[in-house]
Design a protein around this motif. Structure first.
Motif, PDB file in Angstrom:
ATOM      1  N   THR A  82     -29.665  -6.288  50.530  1.00 16.95           N
ATOM      2  CA  THR A  82     -28.736  -5.311  49.755  1.00 16.95           C
ATOM      3  C   THR A  82     -28.924  -4.077  50.356  1.00 16.95           C
ATOM      4  N   LYS A  83     -27.820  -3.443  50.278  1.00 20.19           N
ATOM      5  CA  LYS A  83     -27.720  -1.749  50.703  1.00 20.19           C
ATOM      6  C   LYS A  83     -26.805  -1.288  49.995  1.00 20.19           C
ATOM      7  N   ASN A  84     -27.161   0.280  49.245  1.00 17.81           N
ATOM      8  CA  ASN A  84     -26.483   0.756  48.340  1.00 17.81           C
ATOM      9  C   ASN A  84     -25.411   1.784  49.122  1.00 17.81           C
ATOM     10  N   THR A  85     -24.177   1.946  48.776  1.00 19.27           N
ATOM     11  CA  THR A  85     -23.183   2.685  49.574  1.00 19.27           C
ATOM     12  C   THR A  85     -23.353   4.122  49.048  1.00 19.27           C
ATOM     13  N   LEU A  86     -22.981   5.005  50.022  1.00 14.25           N
ATOM     14  CA  LEU A  86     -23.031   6.479  49.412  1.00 14.25           C
ATOM     15  C   LEU A  86     -21.603   6.712  48.810  1.00 14.25           C
ATOM     16  N   GLY A  87     -20.812   5.894  49.339  1.00 14.62           N
ATOM     17  CA  GLY A  87     -19.267   6.300  48.775  1.00 14.62           C
ATOM     18  C   GLY A  87     -18.264   5.676  49.833  1.00 14.62           C
ATOM     19  N   ASP A  88     -16.880   6.042  49.544  1.00 18.14           N
ATOM     20  CA  ASP A  88     -15.689   5.606  50.511  1.00 18.14           C
ATOM     21  C   ASP A  88     -15.389   6.663  51.373  1.00 18.14           C
ATOM     22  N   ILE A  89     -14.659   6.591  52.304  1.00 20.06           N
ATOM     23  CA  ILE A  89     -13.917   7.504  53.089  1.00 20.06           C
ATOM     24  C   ILE A  89     -12.720   6.784  53.757  1.00 20.06           C
ATOM     25  N   LYS A  90     -11.652   7.478  53.847  1.00 20.89           N
ATOM     26  CA  LYS A  90     -10.648   6.968  54.627  1.00 20.89           C
ATOM     27  C   LYS A  90     -10.401   7.897  56.011  1.00 20.89           C
TER      28      LYS A  90
END
Length: 174
Positions: A82-90
């Motif tokens: 598993t890996k946690n994301t820091l967020g999203d970007i477009k």
């Protein structure tokens, strides 16, 4: 009912394989123009349900972390890690006259590549990827674009993913 269809035909030929070093089992590692930067070590992964980019790649592209929409999600890898994301970007991706904006999950590091392009990009761009031919093809306004995989880079990625973790700066090149 009549429907209009795109008449572009995507075909692979033996000539598409002339540049290959056979016998291979290499993944598809390409370079693309993302957010006004050529980004190498992009894995085209038909098994990934999301597009992924490393935060260090964004830094090297001079994209501030404030551009990331904070959102923590958990990504589950092939082997169950598993890996946690820091967020999203477009970010925009440009290929032969076609711009597409893609949402990426931002993570702190990947094992060997800078970016993973998964189903969202593959499906939106109508990409046909063949590892046997070591290239992808996709329809564009100018015809069918062909992007070859970099076999040497694919083998470097594979080799580096089999070694103990290296320093992050050793893996990221733009």
């Amino acid at each position: 009912m009549t429907t209009l269809t795109d008449q572009r035909v995507i075909t692979f030929y033996e000539d598409d394989r002339l540049h290959l070093q056979d016998r291979h089992h290499d993944g598809l590692i390409i370079t693309l123009f993302i957010a006004n930067h050529y980004v190498p070590r992009i894995l085209v992964d038909g098994g990934s349900s999301v597009n992924i980019i490393q935060v260090d790649v964004l830094k090297k592209m001079n994209i501030p972390e404030t551009e990331i929409t904070p959102r923590s999600s958990i990504l589950i890898g092939f082997s169950g890690e598993t890996k946690n994301t820091l967020g999203d970007i477009k970010l925009p991706i440009y290929i032969e006259g076609v711009n597409s904006f893609q949402k990426f999950c931002v993570i702190d590091n990947l094992s060997c590549c800078n970016v993973i392009l998964g189903w969202p990009w593959i499906h939106e761009m109508k990409v046909v990827a063949l590892t046997y031919h070591q290239c992808i093809k996709l329809p564009t306004l100018l015809g069918v674009a062909k992007i070859y995989s970099d076999q040497a880079e694919a083998r470097n990625c594979y080799t580096s993913s089999m070694k103990p973790a290296a320093k992050a700066d050793d893996r990221i090149t733009i």
